[in-house]
Write a protein that holds these residues in place. Structure first.
Motif, mmCIF file in Angstrom:
data_model
loop_
_atom_site.group_PDB
_atom_site.id
_atom_site.type_symbol
_atom_site.label_atom_id
_atom_site.label_comp_id
_atom_site.label_asym_id
_atom_site.label_seq_id
_atom_site.Cartn_x
_atom_site.Cartn_y
_atom_site.Cartn_z
ATOM 1 N N LEU A 107 -45.688 107.018 -81.817
ATOM 2 C CA LEU A 107 -46.286 107.361 -83.098
ATOM 3 C C LEU A 107 -45.334 108.180 -83.967
ATOM 4 C CD1 LEU A 107 -49.955 108.207 -82.031
ATOM 5 C CD2 LEU A 107 -49.116 106.156 -83.185
ATOM 6 N N LEU A 108 -44.585 109.104 -83.357
ATOM 7 C CA LEU A 108 -43.610 109.880 -84.114
ATOM 8 C C LEU A 108 -42.527 108.979 -84.697
ATOM 9 C CD1 LEU A 108 -43.158 113.063 -81.871
ATOM 10 C CD2 LEU A 108 -44.060 112.972 -84.198
ATOM 11 N N PHE A 109 -42.067 108.031 -83.883
ATOM 12 C CA PHE A 109 -41.061 107.091 -84.365
ATOM 13 C C PHE A 109 -41.623 106.273 -85.525
ATOM 14 C CE2 PHE A 109 -38.875 103.056 -84.512
ATOM 15 C CZ PHE A 109 -37.547 103.388 -84.341
ATOM 16 N N PHE A 110 -42.862 105.786 -85.353
ATOM 17 C CA PHE A 110 -43.491 104.957 -86.375
ATOM 18 C C PHE A 110 -43.699 105.752 -87.655
ATOM 19 C CE2 PHE A 110 -47.107 102.788 -88.394
ATOM 20 C CZ PHE A 110 -46.633 101.480 -88.404
ATOM 21 N N ALA A 111 -44.122 107.018 -87.529
ATOM 22 C CA ALA A 111 -44.385 107.854 -88.701
ATOM 23 C C ALA A 111 -43.109 108.107 -89.498
ATOM 24 C CB ALA A 111 -45.012 109.175 -88.262
ATOM 25 N N THR A 112 -42.019 108.438 -88.820
ATOM 26 C CA THR A 112 -40.764 108.672 -89.539
ATOM 27 C C THR A 112 -40.254 107.387 -90.176
ATOM 28 O OG1 THR A 112 -39.521 108.334 -87.477
ATOM 29 C CG2 THR A 112 -40.091 110.588 -88.067
ATOM 30 N N LEU A 113 -40.505 106.253 -89.535
ATOM 31 C CA LEU A 113 -40.097 104.971 -90.107
ATOM 32 C C LEU A 113 -40.857 104.698 -91.402
ATOM 33 C CD1 LEU A 113 -38.620 102.254 -89.973
ATOM 34 C CD2 LEU A 113 -40.498 101.389 -88.584
ATOM 35 N N VAL A 114 -42.182 104.929 -91.375
ATOM 36 C CA VAL A 114 -42.993 104.720 -92.569
ATOM 37 C C VAL A 114 -42.529 105.633 -93.695
ATOM 38 C CG1 VAL A 114 -45.311 104.986 -93.537
ATOM 39 C CG2 VAL A 114 -44.991 103.872 -91.319
ATOM 40 N N ALA A 115 -42.255 106.895 -93.346
ATOM 41 C CA ALA A 115 -41.804 107.854 -94.358
ATOM 42 C C ALA A 115 -40.491 107.411 -94.996
ATOM 43 C CB ALA A 115 -41.656 109.243 -93.731
ATOM 44 N N ARG A 116 -39.613 106.857 -94.191
ATOM 45 C CA ARG A 116 -38.305 106.428 -94.708
ATOM 46 C C ARG A 116 -38.405 105.151 -95.526
ATOM 47 N NH1 ARG A 116 -33.503 107.876 -92.336
ATOM 48 N NH2 ARG A 116 -32.851 105.702 -92.200
ATOM 49 N N LYS A 117 -39.209 104.212 -95.052
ATOM 50 C CA LYS A 117 -39.241 102.896 -95.678
ATOM 51 C C LYS A 117 -40.166 102.834 -96.894
ATOM 52 C CE LYS A 117 -36.418 100.900 -92.775
ATOM 53 N NZ LYS A 117 -35.102 100.378 -93.227
#
Length: 508
Positions: A374-384
């Motif tokens: 979830l942390l990986f997914f959250a940072t990905l969403v924030a970046r993209k």
């Protein structure tokens, strides 16, 4: 698997350029996110069922006696419906039990330890190379530098034929080397497990460069008088990752064939595969590869759960052979003088990095805690989506695994995986020490590393182990095991005569 870089003696400095974090994970973001999403959706039903069951239990506990009598009255007048539902439930449970994946247990494993007279000190290796007359001064100096920087120690083993002057790379000598290694490992395995030979239903042998007729799997059947309907396989040309690949094949077969044992034998042959020319990219294998082999006993019998060491959790295979560059980056061929050797492409490190990325993309959602995903997914969403200047989150694989068995292909390979996966020195210690004590034993190296962890007494019940190996083709394969108990080293563990001397300083 070695590398084409003389200073690296393994996966080389090109991997430093290709696999640095966070750049290492930058190219896998979208694919990894898709797999995380798929993983969460796949377990969505379980995530909702558990809270539902809790709610039902709470409501039932609060029912008064009158409600219970009314419920019993309704049940009496709907007997047919209840019987039908009960029957369907029972049939569903039976179908689930019959079709669910069968647990596969690693009962035990054994590794070959060479004879004292077959140990190859560096000065002996260089003297032997000089006396053969195959190499010019430049090649001899090149090999000396490789040895000094390789991470190998002074007690690795060569076969008998390679120690003699002149050496005798004959078919007979190659057979003698293979028989000594494989039969020794199998004798130890059968002795330690007390398994009846007739109970072995599956036999898988992997050896890339030595493939006699009859096959070596047939030699084993003949030697141990295994049963006539045994499922026998002989895997060739699949490189240093073939040990994990063989386990994956055994796992698939054990899902089909009930109540049986599978024996996996992983080895490589040195006698007929010593390069006798002066091409630098082909000389590295002479310096790194040494004699070694392992035998593994797997079982799908539920009665073996109590005595087995490990349970197989996952196997992940990554094959990049559809790409021409990956396919030809490690290839056996002749040099300009007709001398046969294994040629290593200059793009090897880049291809290995790509294969590792793909393997981790698939493995991550299977093993990483939901929090990490979830942390990986959250940072990905924030970046993209929001163009936030947030560094990519690097999943912590130390939360998923307690021990790491990285193929001992060379010092630089181990260095880079330690850096890129942010591992601690203790995590890569088994790989470094296996390389130092036994050299690059190809597909069996991950089993020497597992033996090291056991000999050190570090394996505890519930610990998870990640075995990862690279091989020609180009492939990156992983296997994940869970310890079923506190695991101690079995008799004739290859480290039993020297474990107190390790770890040692292997240099930089």
């Amino acid at each position: 698997m070695g590398g084409s870089d003389p200073d690296g003696c393994g996966m080389g400095v090109r991997m430093q350029q290709r696999l640095r974090l966070p750049d290492f994970l930058h190219g896998v973001n979208l694919n990894y996110a898709k797999l995380v999403y798929h993983h969460l959706i796949s377990h969505l039903l379980t995530m909702f069922l558990i809270p539902l069951m809790v709610v039902i239990a709470i409501l039932t506990s609060k029912m008064n006696p009158g409600d219970v009598r009314q419920l019993w009255f309704h049940l009496q007048h709907n007997l047919v419906s209840i019987l039908v539902c009960t029957g369907l439930t029972v049939l569903g449970c039976i179908a689930y039990i019959m079709t669910r994946p069968r647990a596969v247990y690693l009962v035990d494993h054994s590794c070959y330890r060479g004879l004292p007279q077959h140990k190859v000190r560096f000065d002996r290796f260089l003297e032997h190379s000089s006396l053969t007359g195959y190499f010019d001064e430049s090649s001899l100096e090149f090999q000396r530098k490789i040895l000094e920087r390789s991470g190998l120690g002074e007690e690795t083993y060569f076969p008998e034929a390679m120690i003699q002057i002149p050496h005798h790379p004959s078919l007979k000598a190659a057979n003698e080397e293979a028989e000594q290694v494989v039969f020794s490992a199998l004798d130890t395995l059968f002795l330690n497990t007390s398994v009846e030979k007739k109970d072995v239903g599956i036999l898988i042998v992997n050896c890339s460069l030595f493939n006699p007729i009859p096959s070596f799997s047939s030699k084993i059947v003949n030697k141990y008088q295994l049963r006539g309907n045994i499922k026998s396989f002989n895997l060739a040309g699949m490189g240093c990752s073939a040990g994990v690949l063989a386990v994956n094949l055994a796992n698939d077969l054990l899902q089909v064939h009930r109540n049986t044992y599978a024996v996996v034998v992983s080895t490589e042959n040195i006698t007929q595969n010593w390069y006798m020319g002066n091409k630098k990219s082909m000389l590295i294998s002479n310096c790194l590869f040494r004699v070694g082999g392992a035998a593994i006993l797997l079982s799908n019998k539920s009665v073996d759960q109590g005595r087995a060491k490990y349970r197989l959790l996952h196997t992940v295979r990554t094959h990049c052979g559809a790409d021409d560059a990956a396919f030809s980056c490690v290839i056996q061929e002749e040099d300009s003088n007709g001398k046969i050797g294994v040629s290593l492409s200059k793009d090897l490190m880049e291809i290995a990095g790509g294969a590792l990325k793909t393997n981790i993309i698939t493995l991550g959602p299977l093993v990483l805690p939901i929090r990490e995903q979830l942390l990986f997914f959250a940072t990905l969403v924030a970046r993209k989506l929001f163009n936030a200047k947030v560094k990519p989150y690097i999943p912590n694989f130390k939360l998923a695994f307690d021990h790491f068995c990285i193929h001992a292909g060379g010092r630089a390979l181990i260095d880079e995986l330690e850096k890129n996966l942010q591992l601690l020195p203790v995590h890569v210690e088994p790989s470094r020490m296996a390389l130092h004590r036994f050299g690059n034993t190809s597909s069996s190296s991950i089993w020497y590393e597992l033996g090291y962890i056991e000999a050190k007494g570090r394996m505890r019940k519930g610990n998870r182990v990640w075995q990862i190996a690279f091989g020609s083709g180009f492939k990156c394969n992983s296997a994940v095991w869970e310890a079923l108990r506190d695991v101690k080293a079995s008799p004739k563990n290859p480290w039993e005569d020297c474990i107190d001397n390790y770890p040692v300083q292997t240099g930089s």
